[in-house]
Design a protein around this motif. Sequence first.
Motif, PDB file in Angstrom:
ATOM      1  N   LEU A   1       0.860  -1.255  -0.083  1.00  0.00           N
ATOM      2  CA  LEU A   1      -0.208   0.123   0.389  1.00  0.00           C
ATOM      3  C   LEU A   1       0.980   1.681   0.414  1.00  0.00           C
ATOM      4  O   LEU A   1       1.551   1.131   0.768  1.00  0.00           O
ATOM      5  CB  LEU A   1      -0.910   0.365   0.848  1.00  0.00           C
ATOM      6  CG  LEU A   1      -2.097  -1.025   1.052  1.00  0.00           C
ATOM      7  CD1 LEU A   1      -2.460  -1.140   2.383  1.00  0.00           C
ATOM      8  CD2 LEU A   1      -2.660  -0.474   0.405  1.00  0.00           C
TER       9      LEU A   1
ATOM     10  N   VAL B   1     -10.099  -4.123  -1.397  1.00  0.00           N
ATOM     11  CA  VAL B   1     -10.587  -3.047  -2.610  1.00  0.00           C
ATOM     12  C   VAL B   1     -11.571  -1.984  -2.255  1.00  0.00           C
ATOM     13  O   VAL B   1     -11.924  -0.954  -2.246  1.00  0.00           O
ATOM     14  CB  VAL B   1      -9.764  -3.536  -3.837  1.00  0.00           C
ATOM     15  CG1 VAL B   1      -9.993  -1.601  -4.804  1.00  0.00           C
ATOM     16  CG2 VAL B   1      -8.656  -3.855  -3.938  1.00  0.00           C
TER      17      VAL B   1
ATOM     18  N   TYR C   1     -12.715  -1.697   0.935  1.00  0.00           N
ATOM     19  CA  TYR C   1     -12.096  -0.910   1.179  1.00  0.00           C
ATOM     20  C   TYR C   1     -12.787   1.077   0.708  1.00  0.00           C
ATOM     21  O   TYR C   1     -13.091   1.669   2.002  1.00  0.00           O
ATOM     22  CB  TYR C   1     -10.674  -0.425   1.195  1.00  0.00           C
ATOM     23  CG  TYR C   1      -9.927   0.268   2.527  1.00  0.00           C
ATOM     24  CD1 TYR C   1      -9.247   0.054   3.094  1.00  0.00           C
ATOM     25  CD2 TYR C   1      -9.597   1.922   1.275  1.00  0.00           C
ATOM     26  CE1 TYR C   1      -8.299   0.955   3.684  1.00  0.00           C
ATOM     27  CE2 TYR C   1      -8.597   2.691   1.717  1.00  0.00           C
ATOM     28  CZ  TYR C   1      -7.892   2.339   3.307  1.00  0.00           C
ATOM     29  OH  TYR C   1      -7.796   3.551   4.176  1.00  0.00           O
ATOM     30  N   ARG C   2     -13.349   1.104  -0.011  1.00  0.00           N
ATOM     31  CA  ARG C   2     -13.761   1.656  -1.136  1.00  0.00           C
ATOM     32  C   ARG C   2     -15.024   2.118   0.054  1.00  0.00           C
ATOM     33  O   ARG C   2     -15.524   3.495   0.217  1.00  0.00           O
ATOM     34  CB  ARG C   2     -14.236   2.122  -2.249  1.00  0.00           C
ATOM     35  CG  ARG C   2     -12.356   1.771  -2.933  1.00  0.00           C
ATOM     36  CD  ARG C   2     -12.540   1.588  -3.761  1.00  0.00           C
ATOM     37  NE  ARG C   2     -13.202   2.306  -4.969  1.00  0.00           N
ATOM     38  CZ  ARG C   2     -12.728   3.790  -5.641  1.00  0.00           C
ATOM     39  NH1 ARG C   2     -11.464   4.255  -4.867  1.00  0.00           N
ATOM     40  NH2 ARG C   2     -13.817   4.856  -5.886  1.00  0.00           N
TER      41      ARG C   2
ATOM     42  N   GLU D   1       0.194  -1.556 -10.612  1.00  0.00           N
ATOM     43  CA  GLU D   1      -0.895  -0.813  -8.960  1.00  0.00           C
ATOM     44  C   GLU D   1      -1.619   0.113  -9.920  1.00  0.00           C
ATOM     45  O   GLU D   1      -1.448   0.687 -11.366  1.00  0.00           O
ATOM     46  CB  GLU D   1       0.816   0.299  -8.993  1.00  0.00           C
ATOM     47  CG  GLU D   1       0.161   0.593  -7.488  1.00  0.00           C
ATOM     48  CD  GLU D   1       1.679   1.861  -7.505  1.00  0.00           C
ATOM     49  OE1 GLU D   1       1.085   3.141  -6.153  1.00  0.00           O
ATOM     50  OE2 GLU D   1       2.604   2.304  -7.949  1.00  0.00           O
ATOM     51  N   ARG D   2      -2.790  -0.864  -8.453  1.00  0.00           N
ATOM     52  CA  ARG D   2      -4.363   0.406  -9.292  1.00  0.00           C
ATOM     53  C   ARG D   2      -4.424   1.511  -7.855  1.00  0.00           C
ATOM     54  O   ARG D   2      -3.964   1.452  -6.896  1.00  0.00           O
ATOM     55  CB  ARG D   2      -4.969  -1.023  -9.241  1.00  0.00           C
ATOM     56  CG  ARG D   2      -5.153  -1.899  -8.200  1.00  0.00           C
ATOM     57  CD  ARG D   2      -6.143  -2.223  -8.503  1.00  0.00           C
ATOM     58  NE  ARG D   2      -5.752  -3.497  -7.932  1.00  0.00           N
ATOM     59  CZ  ARG D   2      -6.186  -5.065  -7.773  1.00  0.00           C
ATOM     60  NH1 ARG D   2      -7.653  -4.945  -8.310  1.00  0.00           N
ATOM     61  NH2 ARG D   2      -5.806  -6.267  -7.010  1.00  0.00           N
ATOM     62  N   GLU D   3      -5.008   1.993  -8.319  1.00  0.00           N
ATOM     63  CA  GLU D   3      -5.387   3.201  -6.894  1.00  0.00           C
ATOM     64  C   GLU D   3      -6.297   2.758  -6.166  1.00  0.00           C
ATOM     65  O   GLU D   3      -7.638   2.687  -6.960  1.00  0.00           O
ATOM     66  CB  GLU D   3      -6.016   4.245  -8.048  1.00  0.00           C
ATOM     67  CG  GLU D   3      -6.171   5.329  -6.291  1.00  0.00           C
ATOM     68  CD  GLU D   3      -6.129   7.053  -6.643  1.00  0.00           C
ATOM     69  OE1 GLU D   3      -5.974   7.998  -7.003  1.00  0.00           O
ATOM     70  OE2 GLU D   3      -7.749   6.689  -7.937  1.00  0.00           O
ATOM     71  N   LEU D   4      -6.168   2.443  -5.164  1.00  0.00           N
ATOM     72  CA  LEU D   4      -7.243   2.193  -4.083  1.00  0.00           C
ATOM     73  C   LEU D   4      -8.500   3.071  -3.445  1.00  0.00           C
ATOM     74  O   LEU D   4      -9.448   2.764  -3.930  1.00  0.00           O
ATOM     75  CB  LEU D   4      -6.542   1.301  -2.744  1.00  0.00           C
ATOM     76  CG  LEU D   4      -7.750   0.928  -1.888  1.00  0.00           C
ATOM     77  CD1 LEU D   4      -7.927   0.162  -1.983  1.00  0.00           C
ATOM     78  CD2 LEU D   4      -6.619   0.058  -0.845  1.00  0.00           C
TER      79      LEU D   4
ATOM     80  N   LEU E   1      -2.455   0.057  -5.016  1.00  0.00           N
ATOM     81  CA  LEU E   1      -2.111  -0.999  -4.250  1.00  0.00           C
ATOM     82  C   LEU E   1      -1.824  -1.786  -5.521  1.00  0.00           C
ATOM     83  O   LEU E   1      -1.325  -0.935  -6.508  1.00  0.00           O
ATOM     84  CB  LEU E   1      -3.628  -2.032  -4.000  1.00  0.00           C
ATOM     85  CG  LEU E   1      -3.310  -2.679  -3.914  1.00  0.00           C
ATOM     86  CD1 LEU E   1      -4.824  -2.968  -2.885  1.00  0.00           C
ATOM     87  CD2 LEU E   1      -3.350  -4.399  -4.937  1.00  0.00           C
TER      88      LEU E   1
END
Length: 541
Positions: free
Chosen positions: A122, A241, A244-245, A445-448, A454
Amino acid sequence: MASEEILARVCSVWADVLDLPEVGPDDNFFQLGGRSLTAVQIVRGTLDAFAVSLPVQTVFEAPTPRAFVDRVTAGAEGGGFAGPAARTADTAPLSWQQEWQYRLEQAVSGSNIYSSFVRFELRGPVDRAAFDGAWLDVVERHAVLRTRYRVVGGAVEQVVDGDAHYDLEEHDLSAWDEATRGLQHRKVHEEFTRRGYDLARDAGLRVQLVLLEPDRAQVVVSVHHINFDGWSRDILLAGFVAAYRARLGLGEAPAAPQAQYADFARWQRMRLSEAAEDHLRFWRDAVGPGAPRLCPREESARATYLSARHELALPAESARGLIRLAQEEGTTPFAACLAVFGAVLADRLGVARLPVATITANRTWAATNDVIGMFLTILPVAFELDGRADVREAVRRTGASVVRTMSHQEYPLEHAYLTQEPVATRALVEGLRYGIALHPALRPERELVPGLGLLQLPPRLETGPGDEADEVDPSTFDVTLELRESPDGIVGHLTHQVDAVPHAEAAALVRSFAALATLAQRDPCAVLADLAARARSAADD
């Protein structure tokens, strides 16, 4: 619904899954870049669009939308592929895969041999309340993560706890200097991953959160293999994911799966009573007399389960060539890799035919695509090295063998081993000495959430001094080749049991595979057996 409308909707489903602007009625799945994973997604899209559930191998058998429509229509008329109905109950029998894992676990009780791991980083500030709540949400949605196992009347059953709970272990190393932080990180990682499970008492999900810098943390998730397989990793991550969002008010909480793993276990127990002998006959034919060992050893020697890894990387040019070859021959990159690996083994063993095992997701019922659980099973694929067949013919034949094998994946070898004649089925399982798997590429990598990225990482932190570091590994096979597509080519590693295959022989296998893959894609009209001999000679020099 008119046939033209069905065809148009099938084309639309295929285009969405394959991420293409459009797909024509006669476009070929393989030539469009289809993989096993996309075949599963097409089956799921078909269920959503038509309420028809079909086996995954349907995509391989009918690889154009026009041919696929006939299967959709037949499925609608005949009720499609019947899957388990969702039920609510606190207890259930074990699936055959679970029972197999349970027996293996009892032999090494308390060991970490059958633990599965998911690891990611993270990057950004972590909301600790949302982090904790998201994991509780995941456990709440997937009952198998709050399942314990008990023996009742001589039989094992799974018991689902009512309240969601998990074990969280936290370490803040952000104030330490870089060298000390690295050493301590390895220490806590190794301690965490070495912990075994008491299946009757322990929580089904463990999470370790290590803060390395104020805005950088690594997370390791541990689940026992009896509850978890490779496909489950993506479900777990996607669920975390989304949860969490949702906890931060940035999206809706994901819905619960249509059914739980226990529903699959009940259904499997009933379904496998039908036509079991036909499936078992196929497995016997596929395995045949089994594969000989690469190196002789005392059969009375006790297995140590010590294994070692040798890294492998195919250059981008070789990888692209193999993938292109598979598309041209109407099959998947996995079949091309299997043809190369099978030829390497057959050449070194001096045989014309051998079974090469692979692990399949075995999620033939579309609703299981969103369920965490232990679905996977071993598939023995019969490989033949014809001394006259060129590379193209060998890849085409191997692809056909894979498709035939997939049609029997619902009947796990574990079921045969546990229920059929012990001596015969033991020989069947022990005849599988070599395995292969081709995994999809790790997601970038992706935007959490805004400001928090992440990045998915390999399951285990490297803690050994190099490729030849021996560690305990539960591999079923003497040799397992695990590959993964990447932007730079095809990468992976070969794992071998050190008491069955010496390091030098394993390293030679890696060199042979890389050499043959390059030769095969460069000259696909050459005889594969001849190229395999050339690759062996080059690898042994």
